[in-house]
Write a protein that holds these residues in place. Structure first.
Motif: not given
Length: 586
Positions: A479, A505-507, A555, A557
């Motif tokens: 996150a 934001e999530w990965h 970048k 996500c």
């Protein structure tokens, strides 16, 4: 004397091991009574803080004690579930290996250096338990000898990358002792039946001059151009960053003689290293300030706590140190009364202390907060009259192991903020993610912002379902936290919640794929706080393949920039770091 000695050796040579004795048996109760009587007399004389190796008993007595342990203590492996297969230890490689499988492209402006992660890799096949006439004692999930896993990034004059992987045990004093004897020697001392733990304390100390193993399995840090492995039950071990060889224990030229936090912090402005040493006996917590060149201890102060708080972190700001005094405690008196050595008690007080630079216990301003367990601080800084502390906060503890009967995963942490007003004494607390229930831990920020106000942080994201069948959490994603932006999703539903919930934001990784040891890598020449990458060891449980992923934080996500396949399995571990190094200096 000769007859009794011979009789003891004969009795000690019996191959059959004792089975576990239930708590209701008369034999167990007699053993418990005898151990308590002995420990109450001996325990005050046992140096429970970390000391140098010394001969506690004569060679003959040591052999007698070893024979006693061999005969009356049965060591057994703690079984792993199929879903825990990547917690199993691996062998040392013996030499570095060239990595040839890279999917994607390592960025041209990625810095040269080493991505290194620490983690437990228990000797002799795994964590152990013992059964004896005194009961059962066991290692807990955070134990196990430290093993370093390192990925080296070296760029040629033509711009191409050479990537090399290596792993190696941290060779502490106790690692050397057990590997020389080629068998488990230390009896587990953390969890189990009270008389068994007390007896283990005593036997370990009498045989080896220390009550537990030095595991050095938690973190890696740099100070003044030197590199160290650490766990907070001992002082750090200096390592050769190029070969991973253990060089020596680091006691700051003899000035530091107690445990050392796994998360020392560099003070903004001075570059001094701030550490905290927590022990089971008084003084329970001592703060230390190490010079920027690492050669001397410039300040040391007993915090005069009235309990031994299992404090994993310390915070710094430009003028203060931040101390977490929460109700996860180590209590020898509780153990003597038949209770657990380590326990989280939500009925006890919790407070955060703010201490002036180079101050003493009298300079600490304490702030009462809601009871909680916080192992990791995201950052701390000053904002006007307030000291702001952000961390990963839970309502119960994962150590020694979570209470699986609790609802809502109370032992898992969420991102949280405390605002401590130094003038009025007021405390403001809030969950940074608002009503959005997401569990996170192992936070990281840009290293240049430690102790000063920052806009961004990153965490590993817990997959609660993956850890529902066992004690240890798994992290199925990453996150990115935006502290100065609200969550747009919540603002459309509820204005009040939108003011409380920050943007995230999530990965996320593929199914059954989990990470450990994530670290932030700043971009060479980057001008913004979030200009860089996250690197993480990632393991697929479907393919049993381990990789290192590089994720662009601008970048976040998007697609992973590069996936580097490691030539051998890398077990899940704890903290990682990226260390810029000059290979020509090797």
């Amino acid at each position: 004397m000769a007859t009794s000695y011979k009789t003891f050796l004969v009795n000690s040579s019996v191959k059959k091991r004792p089975s576990y004795v239930s708590d209701n048996s008369l034999h167990y109760k007699i053993s418990q009574f005898l151990v308590f009587k002995l420990i109450k007399k001996v325990l005050p004389k046992v140096p429970l803080q970390i000391n140098d190796v010394h001969k506690t008993v004569s060679t003959t007595a040591a052999k007698l004690l070893d024979a006693f342990v061999d005969s009356f203590f049965e060591f057994s492996d703690q079984p792993l579930l199929p879903s825990q297969s990547n917690f199993a230890p691996v062998e040392e490689l013996g030499e570095a290996i060239l990595v040839t499988s890279i999917h994607g492209r390592i960025p041209d402006d990625f810095p040269e250096g080493v991505y290194i992660r620490n983690g437990p890799n228990p000797l002799f096949g795994g964590l152990k338990s013992t059964n004896s006439i005194f009961g059962r004692s066991s290692h807990i999930w955070v134990e196990g000898e430290g093993m370093l896993h390192a990925l080296y990034f070296k760029r040629s004059s033509h711009g191409s990358w050479t990537v090399i992987y290596n792993n190696k045990y941290v060779e502490t004093d106790t690692y050397k002792l057990e590997t020389q004897r080629n068998k488990p020697m230390f009896i587990p001392t953390i969890e189990g039946d009270s008389p068994a733990i007390l007896c283990s304390y005593l036997l370990n100390w009498l045989r080896f001059g220390k009550v537990n193993k030095y595991i050095s399995n938690t973190n890696v840090f740099e100070h003044s151009g030197k590199y160290y492995s650490v766990a907070e039950n001992h002082i750090p071990q200096e390592i050769d960053i190029f070969t991973l060889k253990t060089l020596q224990n680091w006691d700051v030229n003899g000035a530091w003689d107690r445990p050392f936090t796994s998360h020392p912090k560099k003070a903004p402005g001075t570059g001094e290293l701030i550490t905290l040493g927590v022990a089971a006996t008084k003084p329970f917590a001592v703060i230390g300030v190490i010079s920027a060149d690492g050669k001397k201890l410039v300040h040391k102060a007993d915090l005069k706590l009235n309990r031994s708080t299992l404090c994993h972190e310390i915070g710094v700001t430009q003028r203060y140190y931040v101390i977490m005094d929460f109700p996860l405690t180590i209590d020898l008196n509780r153990l003597l009364r038949g209770g657990p050595l380590i326990k989280y008690n939500k009925e006890e007080y919790a407070r955060i202390g703010v201490m002036h630079r180079y101050g003493d216990a009298n300079s600490i301003k304490w702030f009462e907060v809601e009871p909680n367990c916080t192992f990791h601080i995201i950052n701390s800084f000053e904002d006007g009259h307030e000291v702001v502390v952000r961390g990963c906060r839970s309502l119960d503890s994962l150590i020694p192991g979570p209470d699986m009967s609790l609802k809502e995963y109370e032992w898992l942490s969420r991102c949280y903020e405390w605002r401590l007003n130094m003038q009025t004494g007021e405390v403001k607390e809030k969950d940074l993610c608002g009503a959005n229930v997401v569990y996170m831990d192992f936070p990281m920020i840009h290293g240049n912002f430690v102790g000063i106000k920052n806009r961004f942080a990153y965490t590993q994201v817990v997959d609660p379902l993956a850890g529902a069948t066992h004690d240890v959490p798994k992290y199925g994603g990453l996150a990115k936290l935006y502290f100065e932006e609200s969550c747009a999703e919540f603002s459309m539903r509820n204005k009040k919640q939108s003011e409380e919930a920050i943007r995230v934001e999530w990965h996320m990784f593929e199914k059954n794929t989990y990470c450990s040891g994530a670290a932030f890598v700043p971009r060479d020449g980057g001008l913004e706080e979030d200009d860089g990458w996250i690197v993480a060891f990632v393991h697929s449980e479907d393919t049993n393949i381990s990789e290192v992923h590089i994720i662009d934080t601008k970048k976040f996500c998007g697609e992973t920039v590069a996936k580097i396949t490691i030539p051998s399995r890398v077990p899940y571990g704890f903290h990682g770091a990226f260390m810029p190094i000059a290979f020509e200096a090797q």
